[in-house]
Design a protein around this motif. Structure first.
Motif, PDB file in Angstrom:
ATOM      1  N   UNK A 289       0.944  -1.245   0.008  1.00  0.00           N
ATOM      2  CA  UNK A 289      -0.012   0.038   0.069  1.00  0.00           C
ATOM      3  C   UNK A 289       0.891   1.200   0.029  1.00  0.00           C
ATOM      4  N   UNK A 290       0.388   2.328  -0.781  1.00  0.00           N
ATOM      5  CA  UNK A 290       1.293   3.662  -1.029  1.00  0.00           C
ATOM      6  C   UNK A 290       0.110   4.612  -0.748  1.00  0.00           C
TER       7      UNK A 290
ATOM      8  N   UNK B 233       0.701  -3.635  -8.962  1.00  0.00           N
ATOM      9  CA  UNK B 233       0.468  -4.482  -7.871  1.00  0.00           C
ATOM     10  C   UNK B 233       0.377  -4.012  -6.375  1.00  0.00           C
ATOM     11  N   UNK B 234       0.229  -2.704  -6.088  1.00  0.00           N
ATOM     12  CA  UNK B 234       0.133  -1.865  -4.950  1.00  0.00           C
ATOM     13  C   UNK B 234      -1.103  -0.959  -4.956  1.00  0.00           C
ATOM     14  N   UNK B 235      -1.937  -0.966  -3.849  1.00  0.00           N
ATOM     15  CA  UNK B 235      -2.918  -0.090  -3.469  1.00  0.00           C
ATOM     16  C   UNK B 235      -2.450   1.334  -3.335  1.00  0.00           C
ATOM     17  N   UNK B 236      -3.103   2.346  -4.127  1.00  0.00           N
ATOM     18  CA  UNK B 236      -2.586   3.596  -4.033  1.00  0.00           C
ATOM     19  C   UNK B 236      -3.747   4.379  -3.408  1.00  0.00           C
ATOM     20  N   UNK B 237      -3.397   5.193  -2.329  1.00  0.00           N
ATOM     21  CA  UNK B 237      -4.439   5.868  -1.589  1.00  0.00           C
ATOM     22  C   UNK B 237      -4.062   7.230  -1.208  1.00  0.00           C
ATOM     23  N   UNK B 238      -4.871   8.055  -1.731  1.00  0.00           N
ATOM     24  CA  UNK B 238      -4.368   9.634  -1.202  1.00  0.00           C
ATOM     25  C   UNK B 238      -5.207  10.224  -0.095  1.00  0.00           C
ATOM     26  N   UNK B 239      -4.768  10.989   0.960  1.00  0.00           N
ATOM     27  CA  UNK B 239      -5.289  11.726   1.830  1.00  0.00           C
ATOM     28  C   UNK B 239      -4.732  13.069   1.963  1.00  0.00           C
TER      29      UNK B 239
ATOM     30  N   UNK C  71      -5.457   0.021  -7.938  1.00  0.00           N
ATOM     31  CA  UNK C  71      -4.115  -0.653  -7.691  1.00  0.00           C
ATOM     32  C   UNK C  71      -3.277  -0.210  -8.993  1.00  0.00           C
ATOM     33  N   UNK C  72      -2.074   0.019  -8.676  1.00  0.00           N
ATOM     34  CA  UNK C  72      -1.028   0.319  -9.792  1.00  0.00           C
ATOM     35  C   UNK C  72       0.055  -0.466  -9.529  1.00  0.00           C
TER      36      UNK C  72
END
Length: 482
Positions: free
Chosen positions: A29-30, A70-76, A67-68
């Motif tokens: 996760x990023x 293979x990693x979940x991309x999340x913004x806060x 997902x990009x």
């Protein structure tokens, strides 16, 4: 021994999890926190986030997650990198160095914890803020108030500020960070009848609040030299607030000296030139009545009490003062739930009104003392003195039920009007309205008609004081309105 072992084992687990957060390359996760130049990417682990936070359990579901590679991309973007670093460490290790955080940082972490559904952390952070109450109350009250209003889980802060505003409604306007108030909150405060601030003081604070909303700070003390663009900006900011200032409560002299200088930001129709006073408030801006800092009575009650002071006792209610033309200020000196008790040494100048709320009753009992509470001005003192004003002493009962009439009872013999000494609070008559000792919440009090014309209650049984207030009564300057 067992607790020491468990503590050591827990510390080992904590260290390993923090090491996993900081050094592991197997993240999936990023999370990008912050916005603009203040942005930082954090590496995290899908299962830890989902197990620790109900928010991430939903946000990282197949329906919402992106997902990009293979990693979940999340913004806060609404959580700063500094705050998110604190929160992420808590998620991994259930620890937080709250002692190293100042009040602003704690509130920022509270907002993030509320959003991420970290309820235990919310409780911990609220508890820390309450322990620091002596640090922020009066200095950062708006910061704490806004947190309680904005974050649904911060109920403890909301309740704390609600109680504080019950005792001191002007607290937010007097706080050092008052310019952080929302416009709706300022209007709500100006609409209150119980603000313990004079109208001139309110006006000065509102101007400072308005300046604080502008992008450019006005530094020139001379208002007449302000640039036109600053005046236009301030006029726009203050326009919604000006109708809620009770201009008719301000003396003509104060208005001329302290308000007229801002004529470029005031509505042109608000006042008109006149000879005496120089400026006269128009009717459109005089429809608000006086304020009284009380939890027991409203301005309408204050108007009736003032009418009785000036002996407007006729059956014609039209002869009474109204909340808009009360000729006295009622300055709160003591409140039981705030100040504990009232002694005769508490108030040594000006005549006074005492209000008492009996337990298990909606009525308000009270009395008026035309003299001071000092030893040389009470009727029980044997020294030579001018007791002639004591003939205007009276006691009263204000009824909540519209079907019941209020009771006004004037003193029969002035020498029996007021009694007071170091062992008891001021009492009215020889039993007409008297506490057993000093005025305190929970203290027994009685009403037995002896020295005043009428009894205040049908029962002579003692009652417990639920709340009481004492006010100085101060004559106002003459007001001029059209």
């Amino acid at each position: 021994m067992t607790s020491k072992v468990n503590s050591r084992l827990f510390q080992e687990l904590t260290n390993d999890l923090i090491n996993l957060l900081e050094n592991d390359d197997e993240h999936d996760v990023i999370i990008e926190a912050g916005e603009g130049e203040n942005t930082r990417k954090f590496k995290a682990h899908y299962y830890i986030l989902r197990m620790r936070s109900p928010y991430f359990r939903q946000a990282l579901s197949s329906r919402w997650a992106i997902k990009e590679d293979g990693k979940y991309i999340f913004k806060k973007p609404n959580i700063t990198p500094e705050t998110f670093d604190t929160i992420l460490r808590y998620i991994y290790a259930s620890t937080i160095d709250v002692e190293k955080l100042n009040e602003v940082q704690i509130v920022s972490a509270l907002g993030a914890a509320d959003e991420l559904c970290l309820n235990i952390l919310v409780e911990v952070l609220q508890g820390e803020l309450l322990e620091r109450k002596y640090l922020w109350m009066g200095k950062q009250s708006v910061l704490i108030y806004n947190a309680g209003q904005k974050y649904p889980t911060c109920t403890t802060l909301a309740e704390t500020m609600e109680e504080a505003l019950y005792q001191e409604p002007e607290l937010l306007l007097k706080s050092e960070d008052f310019t952080a108030l929302e416009e709706d909150t300022v209007i709500w405060l100006l609409q209150r009848d119980d603000l313990g601030m004079g109208e001139l003081e309110l006006w000065k604070r509102i101007v400072q609040w308005g300046i604080g909303q502008l992008k450019t700070t006005i530094m020139i003390p001379d208002v007449a030299r302000w640039p036109d663009e600053d005046c236009v900006g301030l006029e726009i900011v203050l326009r919604p607030l000006i109708p809620y200032i009770r201009w008719s409560n301000m003396s003509p002299v104060d208005f001329e000296r302290q308000v007229h200088a801002y004529k470029r930001i005031l509505p042109q129709k608000m006042y008109t030139p006149n000879t005496k006073p120089m400026y006269v408030i128009t009717k459109e801006y005089t429809h608000y009545h006086a304020r009284i800092q009380s939890v027991l009575i409203k301005p309408s009650h204050a108007a009736k009490i003032a009418s009785w002071i000036d002996r407007l006792d006729s059956n014609d209610q039209n002869s009474f003062y109204t909340p808009s033309n009360i000729p006295y200020y009622f300055k709160l000196v003591v409140r039981g739930s705030r100040d504990q008790e009232f002694r005769q040494t508490t108030l040594t100048s000006n005549q006074a009104i005492v209000l008492i709320k009996p337990a298990n009753s909606d009525e308000i009992l009270g009395g008026y003392n035309p003299l001071t509470w000092s030893k040389k001005s009470i009727s029980s003192n044997k020294d030579q003195q001018d007791n002639s004003p004591l003939k205007d002493s009276y006691i009263f009962s204000l009824k909540k039920d519209p079907g019941e009439e209020d009771v006004l009872s004037r003193v029969i013999d002035p020498k029996d009007s007021i009694y007071c000494n170091v062992y008891c609070s001021p009492v009215f008559g020889k039993g007409d309205l008297f506490p057993k000792g000093h005025f305190e919440i929970g203290q027994p009090c009685g009403c037995k008609q002896t020295s005043y014309e009428k009894p205040l209650r049908t029962s002579t049984e003692q009652f417990s004081i639920e709340e009481f207030e004492v006010f100085q009564v101060i004559k106002k300057q003459e007001r001029h309105n059209v």
